[in-house]
Design a protein around this motif. Structure first.
Motif, PDB file in Angstrom:
ATOM      1  N   ASP A  53     -43.926  17.469 -13.007  1.00  0.00           N
ATOM      2  CA  ASP A  53     -43.690  17.741 -14.416  1.00  0.00           C
ATOM      3  C   ASP A  53     -44.811  18.661 -14.886  1.00  0.00           C
ATOM      4  N   LYS A  54     -44.470  19.690 -15.633  1.00  0.00           N
ATOM      5  CA  LYS A  54     -45.454  20.670 -16.083  1.00  0.00           C
ATOM      6  C   LYS A  54     -46.623  20.007 -16.829  1.00  0.00           C
ATOM      7  N   SER A  55     -46.329  18.942 -17.550  1.00  0.00           N
ATOM      8  CA  SER A  55     -47.385  18.260 -18.310  1.00  0.00           C
ATOM      9  C   SER A  55     -48.371  17.515 -17.410  1.00  0.00           C
ATOM     10  N   LYS A  56     -48.020  17.322 -16.130  1.00  0.00           N
ATOM     11  CA  LYS A  56     -48.888  16.618 -15.186  1.00  0.00           C
ATOM     12  C   LYS A  56     -49.698  17.577 -14.303  1.00  0.00           C
ATOM     13  N   ILE A  57     -49.616  18.893 -14.604  1.00  0.00           N
ATOM     14  CA  ILE A  57     -50.361  19.897 -13.849  1.00  0.00           C
ATOM     15  C   ILE A  57     -51.538  20.364 -14.693  1.00  0.00           C
ATOM     16  N   ASN A  58     -52.726  20.393 -14.084  1.00  0.00           N
ATOM     17  CA  ASN A  58     -53.928  20.866 -14.767  1.00  0.00           C
ATOM     18  C   ASN A  58     -54.493  22.064 -14.028  1.00  0.00           C
ATOM     19  N   ILE A  59     -54.858  23.096 -14.797  1.00  0.00           N
ATOM     20  CA  ILE A  59     -55.436  24.306 -14.228  1.00  0.00           C
ATOM     21  C   ILE A  59     -56.735  24.579 -14.966  1.00  0.00           C
ATOM     22  N   ASN A  60     -57.775  24.931 -14.213  1.00  0.00           N
ATOM     23  CA  ASN A  60     -59.068  25.207 -14.825  1.00  0.00           C
ATOM     24  C   ASN A  60     -59.751  26.326 -14.051  1.00  0.00           C
ATOM     25  N   TYR A  61     -60.414  27.213 -14.773  1.00  0.00           N
ATOM     26  CA  TYR A  61     -61.208  28.262 -14.132  1.00  0.00           C
ATOM     27  C   TYR A  61     -62.635  28.136 -14.652  1.00  0.00           C
ATOM     28  N   ASN A  62     -63.580  27.943 -13.731  1.00  0.00           N
ATOM     29  CA  ASN A  62     -64.973  27.749 -14.126  1.00  0.00           C
ATOM     30  C   ASN A  62     -65.879  28.268 -13.013  1.00  0.00           C
ATOM     31  N   GLY A 101     -52.446  18.149  -9.776  1.00  0.00           N
ATOM     32  CA  GLY A 101     -51.210  17.608 -10.322  1.00  0.00           C
ATOM     33  C   GLY A 101     -50.959  16.222  -9.783  1.00  0.00           C
ATOM     34  N   SER A 102     -50.085  15.509 -10.464  1.00  0.00           N
ATOM     35  CA  SER A 102     -49.715  14.175 -10.003  1.00  0.00           C
ATOM     36  C   SER A 102     -48.248  13.934 -10.313  1.00  0.00           C
ATOM     37  N   ARG A 103     -47.667  13.048  -9.540  1.00  0.00           N
ATOM     38  CA  ARG A 103     -46.287  12.661  -9.809  1.00  0.00           C
ATOM     39  C   ARG A 103     -46.079  11.218  -9.397  1.00  0.00           C
ATOM     40  N   LYS A 104     -45.131  10.598 -10.063  1.00  0.00           N
ATOM     41  CA  LYS A 104     -44.756   9.224  -9.751  1.00  0.00           C
ATOM     42  C   LYS A 104     -43.677   9.247  -8.683  1.00  0.00           C
ATOM     43  N   SER A 105     -43.497   8.112  -8.022  1.00  0.00           N
ATOM     44  CA  SER A 105     -42.465   8.048  -6.984  1.00  0.00           C
ATOM     45  C   SER A 105     -41.091   8.139  -7.625  1.00  0.00           C
ATOM     46  N   PHE A 106     -40.141   8.570  -6.842  1.00  0.00           N
ATOM     47  CA  PHE A 106     -38.769   8.680  -7.300  1.00  0.00           C
ATOM     48  C   PHE A 106     -38.074   7.347  -7.057  1.00  0.00           C
ATOM     49  N   LYS A 107     -37.352   6.871  -8.043  1.00  0.00           N
ATOM     50  CA  LYS A 107     -36.619   5.624  -7.883  1.00  0.00           C
ATOM     51  C   LYS A 107     -35.134   5.914  -7.982  1.00  0.00           C
ATOM     52  N   ASP A 108     -34.392   5.481  -6.978  1.00  0.00           N
ATOM     53  CA  ASP A 108     -32.956   5.669  -6.941  1.00  0.00           C
ATOM     54  C   ASP A 108     -32.305   4.306  -7.070  1.00  0.00           C
ATOM     55  N   ASN A 109     -31.829   3.998  -8.271  1.00  0.00           N
ATOM     56  CA  ASN A 109     -31.190   2.706  -8.521  1.00  0.00           C
ATOM     57  C   ASN A 109     -29.669   2.806  -8.464  1.00  0.00           C
ATOM     58  N   SER A 110     -29.151   3.952  -8.003  1.00  0.00           N
ATOM     59  CA  SER A 110     -27.709   4.160  -8.008  1.00  0.00           C
ATOM     60  C   SER A 110     -26.986   3.250  -7.018  1.00  0.00           C
ATOM     61  N   LYS A 111     -27.622   2.897  -5.919  1.00  0.00           N
ATOM     62  CA  LYS A 111     -26.978   2.057  -4.903  1.00  0.00           C
ATOM     63  C   LYS A 111     -27.893   0.882  -4.598  1.00  0.00           C
ATOM     64  N   LYS A 112     -27.805  -0.142  -5.391  1.00  0.00           N
ATOM     65  CA  LYS A 112     -28.699  -1.284  -5.248  1.00  0.00           C
ATOM     66  C   LYS A 112     -28.428  -2.102  -3.995  1.00  0.00           C
ATOM     67  N   ASP A 113     -27.230  -1.990  -3.401  1.00  0.00           N
ATOM     68  CA  ASP A 113     -26.889  -2.760  -2.208  1.00  0.00           C
ATOM     69  C   ASP A 113     -27.465  -2.150  -0.932  1.00  0.00           C
ATOM     70  N   ASN A 114     -27.884  -0.884  -0.971  1.00  0.00           N
ATOM     71  CA  ASN A 114     -28.389  -0.201   0.226  1.00  0.00           C
ATOM     72  C   ASN A 114     -29.903  -0.299   0.317  1.00  0.00           C
ATOM     73  N   SER A 115     -30.409  -0.389   1.528  1.00  0.00           N
ATOM     74  CA  SER A 115     -31.842  -0.383   1.767  1.00  0.00           C
ATOM     75  C   SER A 115     -32.262   1.014   2.188  1.00  0.00           C
ATOM     76  N   ILE A 116     -33.415   1.444   1.755  1.00  0.00           N
ATOM     77  CA  ILE A 116     -33.936   2.758   2.131  1.00  0.00           C
ATOM     78  C   ILE A 116     -34.392   2.686   3.581  1.00  0.00           C
ATOM     79  N   ILE A 117     -33.929   3.620   4.405  1.00  0.00           N
ATOM     80  CA  ILE A 117     -34.331   3.643   5.811  1.00  0.00           C
ATOM     81  C   ILE A 117     -35.289   4.791   6.112  1.00  0.00           C
ATOM     82  N   HIS A 118     -35.442   5.721   5.196  1.00  0.00           N
ATOM     83  CA  HIS A 118     -36.382   6.835   5.364  1.00  0.00           C
ATOM     84  C   HIS A 118     -36.789   7.314   3.983  1.00  0.00           C
TER      85      HIS A 118
END
Length: 142
Positions: A58-67, A75-92
């Motif tokens: 997200d652009k708001s999570k990117i910091n640029i500095n010149y000194n 920059g930082s980002r949170k993990s992606f959560k996929d709740n669309s298929k709650k019956d499936n287990s993530i294998i990768h």
């Protein structure tokens, strides 16, 4: 030619051994996050241009500095959560959260005229040349 093929095959064996021996270190090393900041730095008489791949940020999570002649990008980002298929287990899973940063020494820049743009996961920073900036100069992203 035959020697080249033999050397290439031997290198593959040794590379595989090194990968196996480095497994404990690599297991805890967040290589996927480090791959996110692949960058190109170009220069001409008037400016430097830095392009950095930062997909999923997200652009708001990117910091640029010149000194003091150093361009720092983080920059930082949170993990992606996929709740669309709650019956499936993530294998990768490769999409993860974390913080990344990168610095480049780029001297003789007019810090007040630095321009940054973030489009389709690519951060492009233009740094006009002239003289090194003094003080801390935060840079806003368009």
């Amino acid at each position: 030619m035959a020697n080249d093929m033999m050397n290439r095959n031997n290198n593959d064996i040794f590379d595989a051994m090194n990968d196996w021996l480095d497994f404990p270190r690599n297991f805890f090393d967040n290589r996927e996050m480090s791959k996110m900041m692949q960058s190109d730095v170009a220069e001409n008489d008037k400016e430097y241009t830095v392009k950095v791949d930062m997909p999923g940020m997200d652009k708001s999570k990117i910091n640029i500095n010149y000194n003091d002649g150093v361009l720092s990008i983080s920059g930082s980002r949170k993990s992606f959560k996929d709740n669309s298929k709650k019956d499936n287990s993530i294998i990768h899973k490769e999409r993860m959260e974390g913080h990344i940063s990168r610095s480049f020494r780029l001297p003789n820049v007019v810090a007040s005229n630095i321009h940054a743009k973030y489009d389709n996961g690519v951060l492009t920073i233009t740094l006009p040349k002239q003289s090194a900036g003094n003080g801390d100069n935060s840079i806003q992203i368009d």
